[in-house]
Design an enzyme around this catalytic site. Structure first.
Site, PDB file in Angstrom:
ATOM      1  CE1 TYR A  45      -9.972   2.626   8.148  1.00 35.56           C
ATOM      2  CE2 TYR A  45     -10.715   4.256   9.741  1.00 35.56           C
ATOM      3  CZ  TYR A  45      -9.700   3.672   9.019  1.00 35.56           C
ATOM      4  OH  TYR A  45      -8.419   4.127   9.159  1.00 35.56           O
ATOM      5  CD  GLN A  80      -3.071  11.208   4.704  1.00 32.25           C
ATOM      6  OE1 GLN A  80      -3.808  10.375   5.219  1.00 32.25           O
ATOM      7  NE2 GLN A  80      -3.068  12.477   5.060  1.00 32.25           N
ATOM      8  CE  LYS A 100      -7.730   0.405   9.803  1.00 32.97           C
ATOM      9  NZ  LYS A 100      -6.536  -0.209   9.210  1.00 32.97           N
ATOM     10  N   GLY A 124       0.850  -1.195   0.000  1.00 29.61           N
ATOM     11  CA  GLY A 124       0.000   0.000   0.000  1.00 29.61           C
ATOM     12  C   GLY A 124       0.882   1.239   0.000  1.00 29.61           C
ATOM     13  CG  ASP A 136      -0.478   0.903  -4.037  1.00 37.04           C
ATOM     14  OD1 ASP A 136      -0.461   1.507  -2.951  1.00 37.04           O
ATOM     15  OD2 ASP A 136      -1.531   0.802  -4.723  1.00 37.04           O
ATOM     16  CB  ILE A 137      -3.550  -2.704  -6.030  1.00 34.60           C
ATOM     17  CG1 ILE A 137      -4.272  -3.651  -6.972  1.00 34.60           C
ATOM     18  CG2 ILE A 137      -4.342  -1.424  -5.802  1.00 34.60           C
ATOM     19  CD1 ILE A 137      -5.465  -4.332  -6.344  1.00 34.60           C
ATOM     20  CG  ASP A 145      -4.953  -7.947  -4.987  1.00 35.70           C
ATOM     21  OD1 ASP A 145      -5.060  -7.550  -3.800  1.00 35.70           O
ATOM     22  OD2 ASP A 145      -5.906  -8.442  -5.624  1.00 35.70           O
TER      23      ASP A 145
END
Ligand code: AKB
Length: 321
Positions: free
Chosen positions: A146, A17, A150, A13, A39-40, A57
């Site tokens: 989300y 950010q 988490k 990833g 990263d994808i 992926d």
């Protein structure tokens, strides 16, 4: 203290950010060729030119496994995830990416014995959590997809540590602010967009209301927290679910007032949308005393210092283009 020792690091990833800035920092500390970015999506030129990059992926576990084995990977940063606002739109794919990605990497860490970093979030808290100076151990009743992913992830991390000795480490990130990359799909994203709009157009319409105070952190602090935790001696890491870390807390109104010190004719309007509901369920400030006690965490940036730095960098980039 961050030391430059021989590590082989994989970042999954790397275009996001956190990922794009973390890759740069890790390459500076450990050497470019020792940090593999994946990263994808296609990477930015900085990430691509700065060292090894593979399009990958995270859910393609045989490929992830092969990359880890071939490169004798000693640390993995698993950053691929869907954030709060996007996850509400894509419930099933958010659960799949956020949960299966983590479980797959925990299994690989169990087998290959690498150190794993996985980001959690203040979204694990909910409306029944104490809002101010939210403690490390408290009510966690998240109301977003989300946040649920988490919280489940935190429990899995602790489980894999307790049952299989996996050296997994995690931070509950507050909203992250940086000038290098835009966030995507989060509720705290306004605190980045506002700078670009203020500098370009001198106005911004906030999707959170003026008094919506949330915990936030400037990216240099976030990078330092992340790498310090990964560098900490395993015996000092007492929390294997995820650590509270604090930076600063402010509302859109307070941030706008700070920006006005640099751009006096900046104007802000408020038009709260669905993201207000997610923000309302999260804490306003965080007690990070356990992170301080265990591995010496202390933020350096407050609202004033962060705003000045963000303003200077974005303004400079605009002028030099
Ligand atoms: C989001 O807004 O979804 C994230 C977070 C608080 O984890 N920045």
């Amino acid at each position: 203290m961050i030391s430059a020792k021989q590590e082989s690091i994989l970042v999954i990833g790397a275009n996001g950010q956190i990922g794009s800035e973390l890759v740069e920092e890790l390459r500076r500390i450990y050497g470019s060729s020792n940090v593999i970015a994946t990263d994808i999506k296609e990477p930015s030129t900085e990430v691509k030119n700065g060292g090894p990059f593979f399009q990958l992926d995270v859910l393609d576990f045989p490929k992830v496994h092969e990359l880890i084995r071939k490169n004798n990977v000693s640390q993995v940063y698993l950053l691929a995830a869907l954030l709060s606002a996007t996850a509400e739109q894509k419930i099933k794919s958010a659960w799949k990416l956020n949960m299966e990605g983590l479980l797959g990497l925990l299994e690989l860490a169990r087998e290959e014995k690498f150190k794993l970093f996985w980001p959690s979030s203040i979204a694990v808290f909910g409306s029944n959590t104490p809002k101010k100076q939210t403690p490390q151990f408290t009510i966690t009743e998240p109301s977003t997809v989300y946040g649920i992913s988490k919280l489940a992830g935190e429990r899995w991390c602790e489980y894999y540590f307790t049952h299989f000795g996996v050296d997994v480490r995690s931070i509950r990130y507050p909203g992250l602010i940086g000038y290098k990359t835009d966030p995507g799909g989060g509720t705290t994203d306004y605190a980045v967009t506002i700078f670009h709009e203020a500098i370009r157009n001198k106005k911004y319409t906030s999707f959170l209301s003026e008094k919506s105070t949330l915990p936030m952190m400037y990216m240099p602090d976030a990078l330092r927290a992340t790498i310090s935790l990964m560098e900490a001696d395993a015996s000092t890491v007492s929390v294997r679910s995820s650590y509270n870390v604090a930076g600063m807390s402010f509302s859109p109104e307070e941030l706008a007032a700070e920006i006005c010190k640099h751009i006096p004719d900046f104007r802000i309007n408020y038009s709260p949308d669905i993201r207000q509901k997610y923000a309302d369920s999260w804490p306003q400030s965080i007690d990070d005393s356990v992170a301080f006690k265990d591995w010496g965490w202390k933020a350096e940036y407050d609202l004033c210092r962060m705003t000045e730095d963000m303003y200077n960098h974005i303004q400079h980039a605009l002028v030099s283009h």
